[in-house]
Write an enzyme that holds these catalytic residues in place. Sequence first.
Site, PDB file in Angstrom:
ATOM      1  N   HIS A  70     -19.061   4.681  10.053  1.00 19.82           N
ATOM      2  CA  HIS A  70     -17.941   4.669   9.128  1.00 19.82           C
ATOM      3  C   HIS A  70     -17.125   5.943   9.229  1.00 19.82           C
ATOM      4  O   HIS A  70     -15.927   5.946   8.933  1.00 19.82           O
ATOM      5  CB  HIS A  70     -18.458   4.469   7.698  1.00 19.82           C
ATOM      6  CG  HIS A  70     -18.867   3.060   7.423  1.00 19.82           C
ATOM      7  ND1 HIS A  70     -19.948   2.734   6.657  1.00 19.82           N
ATOM      8  CD2 HIS A  70     -18.328   1.883   7.835  1.00 19.82           C
ATOM      9  CE1 HIS A  70     -20.051   1.420   6.581  1.00 19.82           C
ATOM     10  NE2 HIS A  70     -19.093   0.886   7.299  1.00 19.82           N
ATOM     11  N   ARG A 128       0.488  -5.221  -2.725  1.00 19.25           N
ATOM     12  CA  ARG A 128      -0.866  -5.602  -3.145  1.00 19.25           C
ATOM     13  C   ARG A 128      -1.029  -5.181  -4.605  1.00 19.25           C
ATOM     14  O   ARG A 128      -1.310  -4.015  -4.891  1.00 19.25           O
ATOM     15  CB  ARG A 128      -1.913  -4.919  -2.278  1.00 19.25           C
ATOM     16  CG  ARG A 128      -1.752  -5.138  -0.775  1.00 19.25           C
ATOM     17  CD  ARG A 128      -2.865  -4.410  -0.037  1.00 19.25           C
ATOM     18  NE  ARG A 128      -2.741  -4.460   1.403  1.00 19.25           N
ATOM     19  CZ  ARG A 128      -2.178  -3.519   2.151  1.00 19.25           C
ATOM     20  NH1 ARG A 128      -1.675  -2.433   1.576  1.00 19.25           N
ATOM     21  NH2 ARG A 128      -2.108  -3.642   3.459  1.00 19.25           N
ATOM     22  N   GLU A 182      -3.084 -18.267   4.893  1.00 16.85           N
ATOM     23  CA  GLU A 182      -4.285 -17.481   5.163  1.00 16.85           C
ATOM     24  C   GLU A 182      -5.498 -18.327   5.520  1.00 16.85           C
ATOM     25  O   GLU A 182      -6.517 -17.791   5.945  1.00 16.85           O
ATOM     26  CB  GLU A 182      -4.641 -16.630   3.933  1.00 16.85           C
ATOM     27  CG  GLU A 182      -3.575 -15.645   3.531  1.00 16.85           C
ATOM     28  CD  GLU A 182      -3.921 -14.961   2.217  1.00 16.85           C
ATOM     29  OE1 GLU A 182      -4.452 -13.839   2.261  1.00 16.85           O
ATOM     30  OE2 GLU A 182      -3.663 -15.566   1.161  1.00 16.85           O
ATOM     31  N   ASP A 240      -6.865 -12.498   7.098  1.00 22.22           N
ATOM     32  CA  ASP A 240      -7.682 -13.568   6.517  1.00 22.22           C
ATOM     33  C   ASP A 240      -7.612 -14.841   7.354  1.00 22.22           C
ATOM     34  O   ASP A 240      -8.616 -15.532   7.529  1.00 22.22           O
ATOM     35  CB  ASP A 240      -7.249 -13.861   5.080  1.00 22.22           C
ATOM     36  CG  ASP A 240      -8.007 -13.009   4.072  1.00 22.22           C
ATOM     37  OD1 ASP A 240      -9.214 -12.791   4.278  1.00 22.22           O
ATOM     38  OD2 ASP A 240      -7.394 -12.561   3.079  1.00 22.22           O
ATOM     39  N   CYS A 281       2.190 -10.448   7.508  1.00 25.48           N
ATOM     40  CA  CYS A 281       1.860  -9.193   6.831  1.00 25.48           C
ATOM     41  C   CYS A 281       0.447  -8.718   7.137  1.00 25.48           C
ATOM     42  O   CYS A 281      -0.122  -7.935   6.393  1.00 25.48           O
ATOM     43  CB  CYS A 281       2.044  -9.327   5.322  1.00 25.48           C
ATOM     44  SG  CYS A 281       1.075 -10.639   4.556  1.00 25.48           S
TER      45      CYS A 281
END
Length: 825
Positions: free
Chosen positions: A455, A562, A691, A715, A762
């Site tokens: 990470h 968002r 999506e 997605d 997007c």
Amino acid sequence: MLALDAKAVRIGGTPANKVQAINQVGELLTSCGNIEPGYVASMLAREKIANTFLGNGIAIPHGIPKDRELIRKTGVAVLQVPAGVEWNPGEKVHLVVGIAAKSDEHLEILANLTDVLSEPDEATRLAHTSDAGEIAARLSGKAVAPARAVPAAPVPADLGEGFDVTITNPHGLHARPATALVDLAKGFKATIQVRCGERVADAKSLISLLKLGVQSGETLRITAEGADAAQALAKLRAGIEAGLEDEAAAAAEAATPVVETRQTLRYEGRTAAGISASPGLAIGTIRQFVRAKIVVEATARDPAAELKKLDRGIESAKRELGDLFNEVWKKSGPAKAGIFKAHAEFLEDPEMLDAARALIREGRSAGWAWQHVFEERAGILASMKDQVLAARAADLRDAGRRVLKLLAETIEDEPQLPTEPVILIAEDLTPSDTARLDPKFALGLCTAGGGPTSHTSIIARSLDIPAVVSAGDSVLDLADGMPAILDGNAGLLVIEPTEADEAQARQALVDHQAQRDAERRACYKPAIMTDGTRIEVVANISDVAEAAHAVEAGGEGVGLLRTEFLFLQRESAPSEDEQFEVYAAMTKALNGLPIIIRTLDIGGDKEVPYLQMPAEMNPFLGERGIRLCLARRDLLRTQLRAIFRAAATGPVRIMYPMISMIEELRKAKEITEEVRLSVGAEPVEIGMMIEVPASAVMADVFAPEVDFFSIGTNDLTQYVLAMDRLHPQLAKLADGLHPSVLRMIDQTVRAADAAGKWVGACGGVAGDPLGVVILTGLGLRELSVSIPSIAAVKAQIRGLSRDKARALAERALACKTAAEVRALA
């Protein structure tokens, strides 16, 4: 056949680690005229995507296919390491067989290797011989192990049910696809057998499979026996038909699409080779990053007080992680922020908490007990052979140390973050360390350990900080202030570079900056293709400040707001007035440019505790997006009232997420119209996200009911390919340019065109250089990208021809794999 020359064998090597071993065998290949020096970096890159350890102390490092132009001629070199070098945790290598293959001439040497693999005594003999010629002869097939009077074993009969399959890979069932087959087989309890003619192998044994010597065009019979035999056979059949991670897929996984073509630099100075974790180039002085020393008492007299102390420490650390999650979420999006959500889950692990509490009740202090528990489990993770799982040890230590600091009696030598531009060197950096770095001062990162799947590497990439990992412990001995170049593209740290090294690196930086400056100077020009077609380039944003930044970067509006950021990391839902103030501030910052406000998209990887959402077996397939809003209409109505009030202050469009059925769209529109009338607002454009496959397949049904579509490629990709885009193993395969995803997009655009509606995108593909060409070629009229990408995407579009983009898009639709699409670049 290819003969192995004794000059290509080095006896008595003493590399300290795998990276040094690969560098040394790479030097042999270079000195023998087989490769350019740059191919060594490709060999190191291969370790990111494949395990080159074969067994019995033998490894076969080799480069990735896209770098074959760096091979001068096919060849093999061997580094003998009598004392052994750790390849992966628990795997020690004595013979490092470096391969540079332009053709298949090396395959006979690999076949000889499989013979050695099956004879431990022979492998041990070659690992300790002082005669280079002996190794060369054995691997060239000129010497064989003494014959053994062992009667031939009967050929095992086939197990129960099975299937036949023909291997189409041009190199047969070599190490990489065989490894993939073994990994699939090990996921089942059933006994699985692979037959090639009269030769039979255990599907869970790499050595056994390699000994089959399966060539291209040969037919295998795969059978299984056991409770889950049917499932195993279905999985294996699907895996083999999908290519078992063939070479083209390997190249696609290893490649990171970039806007510009990066020049390969060659250095005269001493280099420390590692693995590229984040691309880019940095020139500066070295600064060692020294971690804090945390001191805790071993024992305590009051267990009850220590138990409370532990609970308080855990809760405080979770609050810190919540703040960090929110900060990174706004800066880099939910995928990057999810790292810290995972850290919080570590702190809630009941087995860890129970173990720590048991030690406290035995008289240990809260700090000592907690440290013992998390370090023990991190050590177990670090020792695992799976590199992705091993990389999670750093995450556990990071989360554990966060609590430990709150429990400690003293913290000595807390490391100071750099306040001047430097190249940071560290044994390893935790995600928390990395997230706190300022890119203005952290020019680059180089760690002795770690891996590209950590990470820390992910966050370095999101901050655009060049990074090299797994460079070896020698970098920890470098003095502060020493000049260096960090080449994140090649995975190199250049120590005390020559004047020529610095000159070429500075020129590369100048060239890169010149390109960026030219893009920025032109960022307010519209993105008009060479034939006059205009593409709107807009921004994805999450807060008010980003609205202003989007305009400054040349954005022509906001393609995705968002709104989830208003609902996260708080105790209750935001009020109508609070939401209105935020939306109105954004329309003011945009100064007349349009903004698309997506209604609340909660669920899946975004959870809101105060909503008391029920636990779901699969939240990505549960109550998320519009489904949640229709179930909690109070939330939807409040948000819509705020949006319609804000629409009086600037051009606003409303967009619904995760629509999969026409009933959902119609109900959402019905509620929206009710709210509009109650507020007394003017109508606004209404759109929906594409999506899920259902909305793409039914786009012709949805198109007459909306004003626009916006394709959420992230997605859409995970739902079309049935691959979690955050899954550590599958995420690298979830490519938004996969032909199946592109065909869904093409179908959507055709349906929208027929209804006279426009389509935008997007997701991540909208900012991918190849994605820009293909999406515009498919007919999209708007691309919504991250703010830093706006200028580059607009500049790219201005150089594109619509006809050529359309032709490339047609070729992409005809491809069979994502790797084939990527190869079109």
